[in-house]
Design a protein around this motif. Structure first.
Motif, mmCIF file in Angstrom:
data_model
loop_
_atom_site.group_PDB
_atom_site.id
_atom_site.type_symbol
_atom_site.label_atom_id
_atom_site.label_comp_id
_atom_site.label_asym_id
_atom_site.label_seq_id
_atom_site.Cartn_x
_atom_site.Cartn_y
_atom_site.Cartn_z
ATOM 1 N N LEU A 1 0.820 -1.212 0.000
ATOM 2 C CA LEU A 1 0.000 0.000 0.000
ATOM 3 C C LEU A 1 0.856 1.264 0.000
ATOM 4 C CD1 LEU A 1 -2.808 -1.051 2.510
ATOM 5 C CD2 LEU A 1 -3.063 -0.682 0.040
ATOM 6 N N ASN A 2 1.902 1.261 0.825
ATOM 7 C CA ASN A 2 2.746 2.449 0.862
ATOM 8 C C ASN A 2 3.608 2.561 -0.383
ATOM 9 O OD1 ASN A 2 1.606 2.996 3.281
ATOM 10 N ND2 ASN A 2 3.481 2.866 4.488
ATOM 11 N N LEU A 3 3.966 1.430 -0.987
ATOM 12 C CA LEU A 3 4.655 1.472 -2.279
ATOM 13 C C LEU A 3 3.732 2.106 -3.322
ATOM 14 C CD1 LEU A 3 6.991 0.742 -4.156
ATOM 15 C CD2 LEU A 3 6.015 -1.570 -4.362
ATOM 16 N N ALA A 4 2.454 1.725 -3.300
ATOM 17 C CA ALA A 4 1.486 2.327 -4.215
ATOM 18 C C ALA A 4 1.387 3.832 -3.963
ATOM 19 C CB ALA A 4 0.124 1.663 -4.046
ATOM 20 N N LYS A 5 1.376 4.224 -2.685
ATOM 21 C CA LYS A 5 1.285 5.648 -2.346
ATOM 22 C C LYS A 5 2.493 6.412 -2.854
ATOM 23 C CE LYS A 5 0.165 9.451 -0.015
ATOM 24 N NZ LYS A 5 1.305 10.326 -0.256
ATOM 25 N N ALA A 6 3.676 5.849 -2.693
ATOM 26 C CA ALA A 6 4.887 6.525 -3.156
ATOM 27 C C ALA A 6 4.845 6.705 -4.683
ATOM 28 C CB ALA A 6 6.122 5.728 -2.741
ATOM 29 N N HIS A 7 4.474 5.656 -5.398
ATOM 30 C CA HIS A 7 4.343 5.784 -6.853
ATOM 31 C C HIS A 7 3.263 6.809 -7.208
ATOM 32 C CE1 HIS A 7 7.112 2.795 -8.317
ATOM 33 N NE2 HIS A 7 6.565 1.802 -7.612
ATOM 34 N N TYR A 8 2.178 6.752 -6.456
ATOM 35 C CA TYR A 8 1.066 7.653 -6.729
ATOM 36 C C TYR A 8 1.481 9.112 -6.564
ATOM 37 C CZ TYR A 8 -3.713 9.363 -6.759
ATOM 38 O OH TYR A 8 -4.869 10.024 -7.077
ATOM 39 N N ASP A 9 2.245 9.390 -5.497
ATOM 40 C CA ASP A 9 2.710 10.757 -5.261
ATOM 41 C C ASP A 9 3.579 11.267 -6.412
ATOM 42 O OD1 ASP A 9 1.348 10.910 -2.912
ATOM 43 O OD2 ASP A 9 3.095 10.620 -1.607
ATOM 44 N N ARG A 10 4.264 10.351 -7.066
ATOM 45 C CA ARG A 10 5.117 10.737 -8.197
ATOM 46 C C ARG A 10 4.371 10.665 -9.530
ATOM 47 N NH1 ARG A 10 11.065 8.480 -8.261
ATOM 48 N NH2 ARG A 10 11.173 10.315 -9.603
ATOM 49 N N GLN A 11 3.062 10.483 -9.438
ATOM 50 C CA GLN A 11 2.201 10.382 -10.613
ATOM 51 C C GLN A 11 2.608 9.220 -11.521
ATOM 52 O OE1 GLN A 11 1.735 14.165 -12.600
ATOM 53 N NE2 GLN A 11 0.830 15.115 -10.794
ATOM 54 N N GLN A 12 3.152 8.195 -10.910
ATOM 55 C CA GLN A 12 3.457 6.954 -11.623
ATOM 56 C C GLN A 12 2.262 6.020 -11.429
ATOM 57 O OE1 GLN A 12 7.126 5.918 -9.603
ATOM 58 N NE2 GLN A 12 8.374 7.172 -10.968
ATOM 59 N N PHE A 13 1.192 6.346 -12.144
ATOM 60 C CA PHE A 13 -0.097 5.724 -11.849
ATOM 61 C C PHE A 13 -0.149 4.243 -12.224
ATOM 62 C CE2 PHE A 13 -1.182 10.276 -12.691
ATOM 63 C CZ PHE A 13 -1.399 10.619 -11.367
ATOM 64 N N ARG A 14 0.501 3.874 -13.297
ATOM 65 C CA ARG A 14 0.506 2.454 -13.662
ATOM 66 C C ARG A 14 1.225 1.637 -12.593
ATOM 67 N NH1 ARG A 14 -0.098 -0.804 -18.165
ATOM 68 N NH2 ARG A 14 -0.491 0.961 -19.548
ATOM 69 N N LEU B 1 -8.157 -3.489 -4.603
ATOM 70 C CA LEU B 1 -8.432 -3.807 -6.004
ATOM 71 C C LEU B 1 -9.135 -2.639 -6.684
ATOM 72 C CD1 LEU B 1 -8.214 -5.802 -8.272
ATOM 73 C CD2 LEU B 1 -10.298 -6.932 -7.448
ATOM 74 N N TYR B 2 -10.012 -1.950 -5.957
ATOM 75 C CA TYR B 2 -10.631 -0.753 -6.529
ATOM 76 C C TYR B 2 -9.564 0.312 -6.800
ATOM 77 C CZ TYR B 2 -12.650 3.849 -6.675
ATOM 78 O OH TYR B 2 -12.932 5.132 -7.042
ATOM 79 N N PHE B 3 -8.651 0.522 -5.818
ATOM 80 C CA PHE B 3 -7.590 1.500 -6.026
ATOM 81 C C PHE B 3 -6.751 1.144 -7.259
ATOM 82 C CE2 PHE B 3 -7.547 2.066 -1.148
ATOM 83 C CZ PHE B 3 -8.617 2.936 -1.225
ATOM 84 N N SER B 4 -6.494 -0.134 -7.436
ATOM 85 C CA SER B 4 -5.716 -0.581 -8.592
ATOM 86 C C SER B 4 -6.442 -0.223 -9.890
ATOM 87 C CB SER B 4 -5.483 -2.091 -8.514
ATOM 88 O OG SER B 4 -4.781 -2.549 -9.650
ATOM 89 N N ALA B 5 -7.741 -0.518 -9.945
ATOM 90 C CA ALA B 5 -8.513 -0.209 -11.149
ATOM 91 C C ALA B 5 -8.536 1.293 -11.408
ATOM 92 C CB ALA B 5 -9.933 -0.757 -11.005
ATOM 93 N N ALA B 6 -8.739 2.077 -10.328
ATOM 94 C CA ALA B 6 -8.804 3.530 -10.487
ATOM 95 C C ALA B 6 -7.465 4.099 -10.933
ATOM 96 C CB ALA B 6 -9.244 4.177 -9.175
ATOM 97 N N ALA B 7 -6.365 3.565 -10.405
ATOM 98 C CA ALA B 7 -5.042 4.048 -10.811
ATOM 99 C C ALA B 7 -4.750 3.698 -12.264
ATOM 100 C CB ALA B 7 -3.976 3.468 -9.880
ATOM 101 N N PHE B 8 -5.149 2.510 -12.699
ATOM 102 C CA PHE B 8 -5.013 2.168 -14.124
ATOM 103 C C PHE B 8 -5.788 3.172 -14.973
ATOM 104 C CE2 PHE B 8 -3.888 -2.457 -13.195
ATOM 105 C CZ PHE B 8 -2.644 -2.376 -13.808
ATOM 106 N N LEU B 9 -6.977 3.544 -14.505
ATOM 107 C CA LEU B 9 -7.792 4.510 -15.240
ATOM 108 C C LEU B 9 -7.079 5.845 -15.340
ATOM 109 C CD1 LEU B 9 -10.578 4.736 -16.589
ATOM 110 C CD2 LEU B 9 -11.490 5.483 -14.392
ATOM 111 N N MET B 10 -6.464 6.282 -14.244
ATOM 112 C CA MET B 10 -5.725 7.537 -14.260
ATOM 113 C C MET B 10 -4.507 7.471 -15.166
ATOM 114 S SD MET B 10 -5.858 8.817 -10.331
ATOM 115 C CE MET B 10 -5.053 10.334 -10.804
ATOM 116 N N ALA B 11 -3.937 6.281 -15.299
ATOM 117 C CA ALA B 11 -2.762 6.110 -16.162
ATOM 118 C C ALA B 11 -3.146 6.068 -17.641
ATOM 119 C CB ALA B 11 -2.030 4.829 -15.780
ATOM 120 N N GLY B 12 -4.454 6.048 -17.909
ATOM 121 C CA GLY B 12 -4.892 5.909 -19.298
ATOM 122 C C GLY B 12 -4.822 4.483 -19.791
#
Length: 437
Positions: A108-121, A142-153
């Motif tokens: 989760l925190n790895l996802a947050k770190a990537h997210y902060d850097r706009q590394q959405f995929r 799993l919802y966060f994963s789907a939403a982040a994929f959406l943000m990544a295009g």
């Protein structure tokens, strides 16, 4: 239909901020005593926000350790993340999940770190790792994963993740999740797959949100050529909320598409009671009155559209107003209006209309003159203009004028046959007249 990254970002961050740093007492796996001792030593530093010193102690211990533990890399990642050192945090969390793939907090925190850097995929992949680490027991990652994929295009990956989420956790699904799933489906041109979800949201929501999704549902029905469903929905919406103008506007549009003009007229009349009509809506109401055979109601609406006047004549408006006058038998009023509104125009459509009105009033000389003016202008109307000029001249016993006009008309394919027949008639009439003399 679009969702901004800002909206999805807000949703993710609001929930993620409650997940960053889980205390060791609720961890699924109790670390060894030596590891617990290191964590206890740095706890005061963490509590006093001396994250750099805590990180230095952890780095020193890990450098001399022959058996690194995921819990230490997790703590190190937290030290760096709290100092906004995202690259170092990512490296630490990556080592943590490599040592323990079931370390949910690290994922989760790895996802947050990537997210902060706009590394959405990358964030999406990490959220998926967090979900898998719980053996699929928690729907949120799993919802966060789907939403982040959406943000990544990465729309197809988002669709796959949402499909997995909805299949595995049907009772946990929230309306916002459906919204994002719909967006992913529409982004991948899977409109029909999105339709049931749109129908659900249009039924589940209330207030402004419900109106928004009802509008979206109507639009999708129309885009899919599902006219019967669109009509049924529009009718239901006008029945459920008859004071809402937008539903009557939608019903008018649908009725027009289905060429149900009387029903469209009825809806337009009701809309006129609910709100002041726009210029376009007023014009439509007048057109519908005219097509329904009620020109007396159309005339004042068309006339009102003449004020305020815009530069240059509105040819379509003038045509329709003249037709309405003509239907009422008020050809002279139509002519007067055209003269007032388009005195200097050389638009062949208005000249042809004037000529026809002069004919209806048996003003043959004037009709012939106006038709000749129209015939002198380039366009597809020319053949008909000369043919009508010939008939008008013939009615006023101007044989030479009619012959000249019919000769011009004969040069145009569509009018050639009628013009040749008219010329033959003139020749026969001239011959018979000469014989009688």
């Amino acid at each position: 239909m679009r969702y901004s990254r800002l909206v999805i970002c807000w949703v993710l961050v609001c929930i993620l901020t409650t997940l960053f740093f889980q205390p060791a007492t609720i961890l699924a796996k109790e670390p060894p005593a030596a590891i617990r001792a290191v964590l206890l030593r740095i706890a005061p530093l963490m509590n006093n926000q001396r994250y750099d010193q805590a990180a230095a102690q952890l780095e020193a211990y890990l450098a001399g350790s022959s058996a690194p533990h995921a819990e230490l890399f997790f703590a190190l990642g937290n030290c760096y993340l709290l100092q906004d050192q995202h690259t170092r945090a990512i490296n630490a969390y990556t080592q943590a999940v490599a040592l323990d793939p079931d370390h949910t907090s690290s994922w989760l925190n790895l996802a947050k770190a990537h997210y902060d850097r706009q590394q959405f995929r990358e964030a999406a992949v990490s959220f998926a790792g967090a979900y898998d680490s719980t053996a699929g027991s928690q729907a949120d990652p799993l919802y966060f994963s789907a939403a982040a994929f959406l943000m990544a295009g990465a729309n197809q990956e988002a669709v796959s993740s949402f499909a997995r989420l909805f299949a595995a956790h049907p009772t946990a699904i929230q309306p916002e999740w459906k919204e994002h799933y719909i967006h992913a489906l529409l982004a991948t041109d899977q409109v029909r797959q999105a339709l049931p979800l749109i129908e659900e949201l249009a039924a589940e929501y209330s207030g402004d949100d419900q109106i928004r999704w009802q509008e979206i549902l109507l639009y999708q029905y129309l885009s899919l050529n599902m006219e019967s469903k669109a009509l049924a929905l529009a009718r239901k919406l006008t029945e459920d909320n008859p004071a809402e103008p937008k539903w009557w506007q939608a019903l008018i549009h649908i009725q027009l598409q289905a060429e149900r003009l009387e029903e469209a007229l009825t809806a337009c009349i009701i809309l006129n009671y609910l709100k002041p009509l726009s210029r376009e809506e007023t014009r439509l109401l007048a057109d519908l009155y005219l097509q329904a055979g009620i020109p007396a109601m159309a005339v004042p609406l068309y006339t009102d559209q003449l004020r305020p006047r815009h530069p240059g004549p509105d040819v379509r408006l003038l045509q329709h107003l003249a037709y309405a006058y003509n239907r009422l038998g008020q050809q002279q009023a139509a002519l007067t209006m055209l003269m007032e509104q388009s005195m200097s125009t050389q638009d062949p459509r208005l000249l042809m209309l004037k000529g026809e009105l002069h004919l209806a009033l048996k003003q043959y000389d004037l009709a012939a003159t106006v038709f000749r003016q129209a015939g002198a202008l380039q366009g597809q109307h020319q053949g008909r203009a000369w043919l009508m000029a010939g008939h008008a001249a013939l009615h006023s016993d101007d044989t030479e004028g009619s012959r000249s006009a019919f000769s011009q008309a004969a040069r145009h394919d569509r009018e050639k046959k009628a013009a040749v027949q008219a010329l033959a008639y003139i020749d026969r009439k001239t011959t018979l007249s000469a014989q009688q003399q």
